[in-house]
Design an enzyme around this catalytic site. Sequence first.
Site, mmCIF file in Angstrom:
data_model
loop_
_atom_site.group_PDB
_atom_site.id
_atom_site.type_symbol
_atom_site.label_atom_id
_atom_site.label_comp_id
_atom_site.label_asym_id
_atom_site.label_seq_id
_atom_site.Cartn_x
_atom_site.Cartn_y
_atom_site.Cartn_z
ATOM 1 C CB SER A 146 50.731 53.070 80.797
ATOM 2 O OG SER A 146 51.566 52.346 79.914
ATOM 3 C CE LYS A 147 53.535 59.566 83.177
ATOM 4 N NZ LYS A 147 53.280 60.773 83.899
ATOM 5 N NE ARG A 148 57.958 50.930 80.981
ATOM 6 C CZ ARG A 148 58.456 50.040 81.774
ATOM 7 N NH1 ARG A 148 58.109 50.021 83.031
ATOM 8 N NH2 ARG A 148 59.302 49.152 81.337
ATOM 9 C CG ASN A 157 50.128 54.418 72.990
ATOM 10 O OD1 ASN A 157 50.644 54.810 71.955
ATOM 11 N ND2 ASN A 157 49.270 53.434 73.049
#
Length: 497
Positions: free
Chosen positions: A252-254, A256
Amino acid sequence: MTVRTRIAPSPTGDPHVGTAYIALFNLCFARQNGGKFILRIEDTDQLRSTKHSEQKIFESLHWLGLEWDEGPDVGGDFGPYRQSERTQTYQDYAQKLVQAGHAFYCFATPEELSQMRQEQMAGGGTPKYDGRGLAISTAEVESRLAAGESHVIRMKIPDEGNCQFEDMLRGTIDIPWSQVDMQVLIKADGLPTYHLANVVDDHLMNISHVIRGEEWINSAPKHQLLYQYFDWQMPKLIHMPLLRNPDKSKLSKRKNPTGVNFYRAMGYLPEALVNYLGRMGWSMPDESEKFSLEQMVECFDIKDIHLGGPVFDTEKLDWLNGRWIREELDEQEFRKRLVEWALNDDKLRQIIPLVQGRIEKYSDLASIAGFLLSGIPEIDAQSFEQGKLEVEENRKVLQYSSWLLDSIHEWDRDILYRCLNSLADAMEFKLKDLMLPLFVAITGQASAPPLFDSMVILGPDIVRARVRHGLEKLGHPSKKQLKKLDKDYQRFNLALS
Ligand code: GLU
């Protein structure tokens, strides 16, 4: 049998490394078998799909060198390859299912369905469509259709028993029909859902193997049933393991950066990123860690994919990228790539007006403008202490800004200014105070050229990643706080680009 594989991304956001990963395995399997690899755009979600995102998908896959044989931009014998251009086809096939008694009309309003679900949950059950549309007589259906009443078309699902289907990597998968909903096939707006469009297109495009992420396993029973209803042969299914963060949660962009363009903007080589994605769930027969796309195609065997969740670890990617830079680029190529990346005229033309008036000698340049070429700044929670806002307020600013910046497609100075200005108004802060935590997160230094211009030069991928990094350093809001922030943010109703 001619092998034909495809990826079918929905153009609803930034191109994701997960899309590139699935594209890579589809491409390798097709090439290895002398087949074709197709790109189809699944844009039936009219609200969320954008041409901008479609364009970015093309660009990022081209950059990675994952070229397709047929697609919306290159054509082919099985087009159109964009689902929004195939609406009538889906309507026709849905009608066939209705006529054969495999699908039915449902006139239930969203309110009625939400009440149905609430009652089911209150009674301790799992919310599920209760088949109310099936009880309506043909005569009543006809008169309600003639009266223009809003409706959807749903597929019938067996009442009992299990669905069994084969996955080439996982063997037989068994899912009870009781867990499968009577899926909407055509929505009230007349457009198909993913399930109908995907099955119809895979069939009409002669797709032989569907290689997709494991998040689609639960959709397979519906798909298999649709193939049976149409009396078509189903393509072979291969569900790839999901990419994971180092802590094993779903990538998840949170945690990575997940956008392909982030890695491009950071200065990774496309060959290295492809190489790294190729190692997610697969390895070369001789276990070598560095290999090219051509080598992967040559040695690829789908049976060698292992299902344990592959971890996308940027530190390992750094190491591999370093090897590519050192071992594969001669000085001339290195120079060429560096110029292409950022040391080019275009970039300098953007930077010069920002720095010329601020330096006394050229050697001041690196300290003032170095952040325009560097990666993620080294900051910590204390870096945010210089402004007027409290920690909690800084955290809110970064969280709201992160959502806001994610939704800005036209990345230009005026739009950025307008958006952040309206955020400041909504939060009842002076723009100057709101900008300070952003300044720290984005530039990582105490003095820098004006922020809006710098954000344009840095581009959306780097800016968003830096803002998220700032948030991480300040401490992400808890789940509960996040829910509340999300609610407040929705209420701001910020005008977007
Ligand atoms: N449109 C789906 C997606 O966004 C495609 C899934 C599939 O490959 O069937 O990933």
